[in-house]
Motif scaffolding. Structure first.
Motif, PDB file in Angstrom:
ATOM      1  N   ALA A   1       0.909  -1.833  -0.204  1.00  0.00           N
ATOM      2  CA  ALA A   1      -0.036  -0.485   0.064  1.00  0.00           C
ATOM      3  C   ALA A   1       0.733   1.315   0.146  1.00  0.00           C
ATOM      4  O   ALA A   1       1.831   1.144   0.544  1.00  0.00           O
ATOM      5  N   LYS A   2       0.510   1.844  -0.712  1.00  0.00           N
ATOM      6  CA  LYS A   2       0.931   3.588  -0.567  1.00  0.00           C
ATOM      7  C   LYS A   2       1.044   4.326   0.380  1.00  0.00           C
ATOM      8  O   LYS A   2      -0.075   4.721   1.236  1.00  0.00           O
ATOM      9  N   LYS A   3       2.437   4.327   0.836  1.00  0.00           N
ATOM     10  CA  LYS A   3       2.601   5.563   2.697  1.00  0.00           C
ATOM     11  C   LYS A   3       1.842   6.809   1.865  1.00  0.00           C
ATOM     12  O   LYS A   3       2.526   7.157   0.830  1.00  0.00           O
ATOM     13  N   PRO A   4       1.301   7.515   3.146  1.00  0.00           N
ATOM     14  CA  PRO A   4       1.682   8.980   2.067  1.00  0.00           C
ATOM     15  C   PRO A   4       2.949   9.408   2.123  1.00  0.00           C
ATOM     16  O   PRO A   4       4.077   9.197   3.522  1.00  0.00           O
ATOM     17  N   ILE A   5       3.156  10.895   1.701  1.00  0.00           N
ATOM     18  CA  ILE A   5       4.591  10.834   1.547  1.00  0.00           C
ATOM     19  C   ILE A   5       4.377  12.714   1.949  1.00  0.00           C
ATOM     20  O   ILE A   5       4.276  13.375   2.121  1.00  0.00           O
ATOM     21  N   ASP A   6       5.881  12.349   3.146  1.00  0.00           N
ATOM     22  CA  ASP A   6       5.562  13.036   4.169  1.00  0.00           C
ATOM     23  C   ASP A   6       6.645  14.848   3.753  1.00  0.00           C
ATOM     24  O   ASP A   6       6.869  14.626   2.482  1.00  0.00           O
ATOM     25  N   LYS A   7       5.031  15.696   3.852  1.00  0.00           N
ATOM     26  CA  LYS A   7       5.602  17.061   3.125  1.00  0.00           C
ATOM     27  C   LYS A   7       7.314  17.330   4.286  1.00  0.00           C
ATOM     28  O   LYS A   7       6.788  17.149   5.619  1.00  0.00           O
ATOM     29  N   PRO A   8       8.268  18.873   3.747  1.00  0.00           N
ATOM     30  CA  PRO A   8       9.377  19.514   4.610  1.00  0.00           C
ATOM     31  C   PRO A   8       8.486  19.818   5.403  1.00  0.00           C
ATOM     32  O   PRO A   8       7.428  20.831   4.966  1.00  0.00           O
ATOM     33  N   ALA A   9       8.885  20.369   6.304  1.00  0.00           N
ATOM     34  CA  ALA A   9       8.238  21.531   7.628  1.00  0.00           C
ATOM     35  C   ALA A   9       8.264  22.932   7.168  1.00  0.00           C
ATOM     36  O   ALA A   9       8.999  22.964   6.116  1.00  0.00           O
TER      37      ALA A   9
ATOM     38  N   ASN B   1       9.249  26.428   6.663  1.00  0.00           N
ATOM     39  CA  ASN B   1      10.410  27.293   7.067  1.00  0.00           C
ATOM     40  C   ASN B   1       9.899  28.741   7.164  1.00  0.00           C
ATOM     41  O   ASN B   1       9.699  29.023   6.055  1.00  0.00           O
ATOM     42  N   ILE B   2      10.123  29.104   8.247  1.00  0.00           N
ATOM     43  CA  ILE B   2       9.211  30.661   8.445  1.00  0.00           C
ATOM     44  C   ILE B   2       9.751  31.450   7.691  1.00  0.00           C
ATOM     45  O   ILE B   2       9.728  32.904   7.080  1.00  0.00           O
ATOM     46  N   VAL B   3      11.552  31.409   8.112  1.00  0.00           N
ATOM     47  CA  VAL B   3      12.470  32.784   7.568  1.00  0.00           C
ATOM     48  C   VAL B   3      12.272  32.478   5.750  1.00  0.00           C
ATOM     49  O   VAL B   3      12.616  33.207   5.252  1.00  0.00           O
ATOM     50  N   HIS B   4      12.371  30.696   5.254  1.00  0.00           N
ATOM     51  CA  HIS B   4      12.320  31.311   3.816  1.00  0.00           C
ATOM     52  C   HIS B   4      11.071  31.834   3.460  1.00  0.00           C
ATOM     53  O   HIS B   4      10.556  32.521   2.049  1.00  0.00           O
ATOM     54  N   GLU B   5      10.061  31.752   4.122  1.00  0.00           N
ATOM     55  CA  GLU B   5       8.509  32.379   3.421  1.00  0.00           C
ATOM     56  C   GLU B   5       8.253  34.194   3.834  1.00  0.00           C
ATOM     57  O   GLU B   5       7.744  34.451   2.766  1.00  0.00           O
ATOM     58  N   GLN B   6       8.875  34.155   4.868  1.00  0.00           N
ATOM     59  CA  GLN B   6       9.512  35.257   5.268  1.00  0.00           C
ATOM     60  C   GLN B   6      10.408  36.352   4.203  1.00  0.00           C
ATOM     61  O   GLN B   6       9.396  36.961   3.072  1.00  0.00           O
ATOM     62  N   ALA B   7      10.948  35.496   3.575  1.00  0.00           N
ATOM     63  CA  ALA B   7      12.117  36.735   2.092  1.00  0.00           C
ATOM     64  C   ALA B   7      10.901  36.163   1.755  1.00  0.00           C
ATOM     65  O   ALA B   7      11.488  36.707   0.587  1.00  0.00           O
ATOM     66  N   ILE B   8      10.120  34.931   1.086  1.00  0.00           N
ATOM     67  CA  ILE B   8       9.487  35.327  -0.520  1.00  0.00           C
ATOM     68  C   ILE B   8       8.192  35.700  -0.295  1.00  0.00           C
ATOM     69  O   ILE B   8       8.308  36.484  -1.093  1.00  0.00           O
ATOM     70  N   LEU B   9       8.351  36.899   1.060  1.00  0.00           N
ATOM     71  CA  LEU B   9       7.635  37.571   1.177  1.00  0.00           C
ATOM     72  C   LEU B   9       7.637  39.287   0.551  1.00  0.00           C
ATOM     73  O   LEU B   9       7.194  40.044  -0.002  1.00  0.00           O
ATOM     74  N   VAL B  10       9.104  39.138   1.367  1.00  0.00           N
ATOM     75  CA  VAL B  10       9.674  40.428   1.245  1.00  0.00           C
ATOM     76  C   VAL B  10       9.866  40.815  -0.403  1.00  0.00           C
ATOM     77  O   VAL B  10       9.582  42.027  -1.362  1.00  0.00           O
ATOM     78  N   GLU B  11      10.426  39.657  -1.017  1.00  0.00           N
ATOM     79  CA  GLU B  11      10.478  40.116  -2.318  1.00  0.00           C
ATOM     80  C   GLU B  11       9.494  39.992  -3.665  1.00  0.00           C
ATOM     81  O   GLU B  11       9.535  41.300  -3.860  1.00  0.00           O
ATOM     82  N   THR B  12       8.444  39.502  -2.887  1.00  0.00           N
ATOM     83  CA  THR B  12       7.607  39.879  -3.923  1.00  0.00           C
ATOM     84  C   THR B  12       6.428  41.493  -3.516  1.00  0.00           C
ATOM     85  O   THR B  12       6.104  42.084  -4.722  1.00  0.00           O
ATOM     86  N   ILE B  13       6.509  41.857  -2.420  1.00  0.00           N
ATOM     87  CA  ILE B  13       5.940  43.040  -2.045  1.00  0.00           C
ATOM     88  C   ILE B  13       7.457  44.220  -2.316  1.00  0.00           C
ATOM     89  O   ILE B  13       6.873  44.664  -3.763  1.00  0.00           O
ATOM     90  N   LYS B  14       8.541  43.873  -2.881  1.00  0.00           N
ATOM     91  CA  LYS B  14       9.248  44.330  -3.222  1.00  0.00           C
ATOM     92  C   LYS B  14       8.716  44.196  -5.002  1.00  0.00           C
ATOM     93  O   LYS B  14       9.104  45.823  -5.723  1.00  0.00           O
ATOM     94  N   LYS B  15       8.910  43.322  -5.683  1.00  0.00           N
ATOM     95  CA  LYS B  15       8.577  43.183  -6.970  1.00  0.00           C
ATOM     96  C   LYS B  15       7.268  44.011  -7.005  1.00  0.00           C
ATOM     97  O   LYS B  15       6.743  44.827  -8.105  1.00  0.00           O
ATOM     98  N   GLU B  16       6.007  44.009  -6.420  1.00  0.00           N
ATOM     99  CA  GLU B  16       5.001  44.827  -6.650  1.00  0.00           C
ATOM    100  C   GLU B  16       5.328  46.160  -6.490  1.00  0.00           C
ATOM    101  O   GLU B  16       4.756  47.089  -7.178  1.00  0.00           O
ATOM    102  N   LEU B  17       6.122  46.298  -5.615  1.00  0.00           N
ATOM    103  CA  LEU B  17       6.462  48.307  -5.009  1.00  0.00           C
ATOM    104  C   LEU B  17       7.292  48.831  -6.710  1.00  0.00           C
ATOM    105  O   LEU B  17       7.259  50.034  -6.858  1.00  0.00           O
ATOM    106  N   ARG B  18       7.782  48.081  -7.405  1.00  0.00           N
ATOM    107  CA  ARG B  18       9.209  48.702  -8.165  1.00  0.00           C
ATOM    108  C   ARG B  18       8.451  48.413  -9.303  1.00  0.00           C
ATOM    109  O   ARG B  18       8.849  49.301 -10.092  1.00  0.00           O
ATOM    110  N   GLU B  19       6.999  47.655  -9.715  1.00  0.00           N
ATOM    111  CA  GLU B  19       6.365  48.102 -11.168  1.00  0.00           C
ATOM    112  C   GLU B  19       4.533  48.976 -10.344  1.00  0.00           C
ATOM    113  O   GLU B  19       3.740  48.982 -11.316  1.00  0.00           O
ATOM    114  N   GLN B  20       4.712  49.436  -9.259  1.00  0.00           N
ATOM    115  CA  GLN B  20       3.832  49.956  -9.292  1.00  0.00           C
ATOM    116  C   GLN B  20       3.531  51.301  -9.353  1.00  0.00           C
ATOM    117  O   GLN B  20       4.595  52.033  -9.367  1.00  0.00           O
TER     118      GLN B  20
END
Length: 152
Positions: free
Chosen positions: A5-13, A15-34
């Motif tokens: 039987a197929k076992k469920p694939i464990d998703k990596p935990a 990482n709050i630091v990476h999520e915050q970095a992605i959010l900061v980069e997204t906001i910078k791109k939006e402000l640059r094109e605004q």
């Protein structure tokens, strides 16, 4: 079989630091094109009512010179599509776009002119219906409902 039987694939935990970095980069791109949009105008393709002058102003002192370009744009927007465009813009407009007759109309030509002819029977029927006009369906139904209400 149970071991295959197929076992469920464990998703990596997350990482709050990476999520915050992605959010900061997204906001910078939006402000640059605004861009701040400062040029506003009235949509000439919506129909508007002509408004009267304000009641507390004197008509002699009001000197509003209308912009000729804007007035022409409003007039063009209110035209029918055949005068506005050279060709139909949608497939629905193709039906009825060409309204000019293909040949000149001649009322004396019996091939194309089918006038209404009255015979004795049609004249009799016309007079008959003038004497006994049809009663509306709603009036007959209303009379029936009032009669049933009186009986109850």
């Amino acid at each position: 079989m149970a071991t295959d039987a197929k076992k469920p694939i464990d998703k990596p935990a997350k990482n709050i630091v990476h999520e915050q970095a992605i959010l900061v980069e997204t906001i910078k791109k939006e402000l640059r094109e605004q861009r701040l949009y400062e040029k506003f105008s009235i949509n000439p393709f919506t129909k508007r009512e002509i408004l009267a002058a304000k009641p507390n102003t004197y008509p002699d002192l009001v000197q509003d010179e209308a912009d000729s370009n804007f007035v022409e744009m409003i007039k063009r927007a209110n035209l029918e599509p055949t005068k506005k465009y050279q060709f139909p813009q949608t497939s629905s407009q193709e039906i009825g776009w060409l309204t000019t007759p293909l040949i000149d109309v001649d009322k004396n030509d019996k091939r194309f002119n089918f006038n209404r002819h009255r015979s004795e029977i049609s004249a009799y029927a016309e007079e008959y219906y003038k004497m006994f006009p049809k009663k509306p369906a709603n009036a007959a139904g209303a009379a029936a409902t009032t009669a049933t209400k009186k009986e109850a």
